[in-house]
Design an enzyme around this catalytic site. Structure first.
Site, short mmCIF file in Angstrom:
data_model
loop_
_atom_site.label_atom_id
_atom_site.label_comp_id
_atom_site.label_asym_id
_atom_site.label_seq_id
_atom_site.Cartn_x
_atom_site.Cartn_y
_atom_site.Cartn_z
N HIS A 8 -33.37 -19.16 13.69
CA HIS A 8 -32.57 -19.10 12.92
C HIS A 8 -32.95 -20.83 13.05
O HIS A 8 -32.95 -21.35 13.95
CB HIS A 8 -31.25 -18.64 12.41
CG HIS A 8 -30.59 -18.58 13.31
ND1 HIS A 8 -30.52 -17.24 15.12
CD2 HIS A 8 -29.18 -19.19 14.50
CE1 HIS A 8 -29.57 -17.93 15.99
NE2 HIS A 8 -29.11 -19.26 15.39
N ARG A 12 -22.34 -26.07 10.60
CA ARG A 12 -20.49 -25.86 10.51
C ARG A 12 -20.68 -25.98 9.35
O ARG A 12 -20.86 -26.64 8.51
CB ARG A 12 -20.60 -26.63 11.76
CG ARG A 12 -20.20 -26.13 13.20
CD ARG A 12 -20.06 -26.81 13.99
NE ARG A 12 -20.12 -26.11 15.32
CZ ARG A 12 -21.07 -26.49 16.30
NH1 ARG A 12 -21.95 -27.34 15.96
NH2 ARG A 12 -20.87 -26.06 17.87
N ASN A 62 -15.57 -22.17 12.12
CA ASN A 62 -14.88 -22.35 12.38
C ASN A 62 -13.21 -22.04 12.15
O ASN A 62 -13.40 -23.00 11.37
CB ASN A 62 -14.63 -22.99 13.80
CG ASN A 62 -15.93 -23.21 14.19
OD1 ASN A 62 -16.56 -22.67 15.61
ND2 ASN A 62 -16.94 -24.66 14.08
N HIS A 77 -32.58 -33.47 7.34
CA HIS A 77 -32.65 -31.93 6.32
C HIS A 77 -33.24 -31.23 6.59
O HIS A 77 -33.91 -30.48 7.56
CB HIS A 77 -33.62 -33.21 5.46
CG HIS A 77 -34.58 -33.26 5.13
ND1 HIS A 77 -35.28 -33.85 5.59
CD2 HIS A 77 -35.67 -32.42 4.71
CE1 HIS A 77 -36.47 -33.86 5.88
NE2 HIS A 77 -36.75 -32.74 5.54
N GLU A 125 -33.39 -30.97 0.91
CA GLU A 125 -35.32 -31.37 0.37
C GLU A 125 -35.93 -29.71 -0.41
O GLU A 125 -36.34 -28.62 0.81
CB GLU A 125 -36.59 -31.26 1.89
CG GLU A 125 -37.56 -32.16 0.71
CD GLU A 125 -38.44 -32.64 1.63
OE1 GLU A 125 -39.33 -33.28 1.36
OE2 GLU A 125 -38.64 -32.21 3.21
#
Length: 129
Positions: A8, A12, A62, A77, A125
């Site tokens: 993965h 944030r 958070n 990106h 993108e």
């Protein structure tokens, strides 16, 4: 040494609900799993494209983050592929995601990619598959 597979990518986010809505609506991503950690004041939501064992996007929220994150100059990106670039572009435009105009690098004049931006300012993108 064993074989490695990318699992993965984490970003944030300031407003988890807004980001979830964006990634589900703009890219068709699905929530794969969620982990709430009130004791440590964060929530993790993993999104995928629906295929088995896909690379996932982890949204980290958070608690109490009151100001947007500074994306800095190191982030480039996120890239995703789509089968029908023109339809995706028209859809993103209609939904108000302000896509850039499609461009190409191959020299054949055929558009190959464009960009949209998520609610936190991350560039995405969109590439012709």
């Amino acid at each position: 040494m064993g074989k490695f597979k990318i699992a993965h990518t984490m970003i944030r986010v300031l407003d988890l609900d807004h980001s979830l809505e964006f990634y589900k609506e703009a890219l068709g991503f699905e929530e794969v799993k969620r982990r709430d950690e009130p004791k440590y004041e964060f929530t993790l939501v993993f999104l995928g494209d629906g295929s088995p064992n896909c690379h996932q996007l982890e949204l980290t929220y958070n608690y109490g983050q009151g100001v947007p994150y500074d994306l800095g100059t190191a982030y480039g990106h996120l890239a995703v592929v789509v089968d029908d670039l023109e339809t995706a572009h028209a859809d993103h435009k209609a939904k108000g995601y302000n896509p850039t105009e499609p461009k190409g690098l191959s020299g054949d004049g055929k558009p190959r990619y464009y960009f949209i931006t998520d609610p936190d300012g991350y560039k995405i993108e969109i590439i012709r598959n």
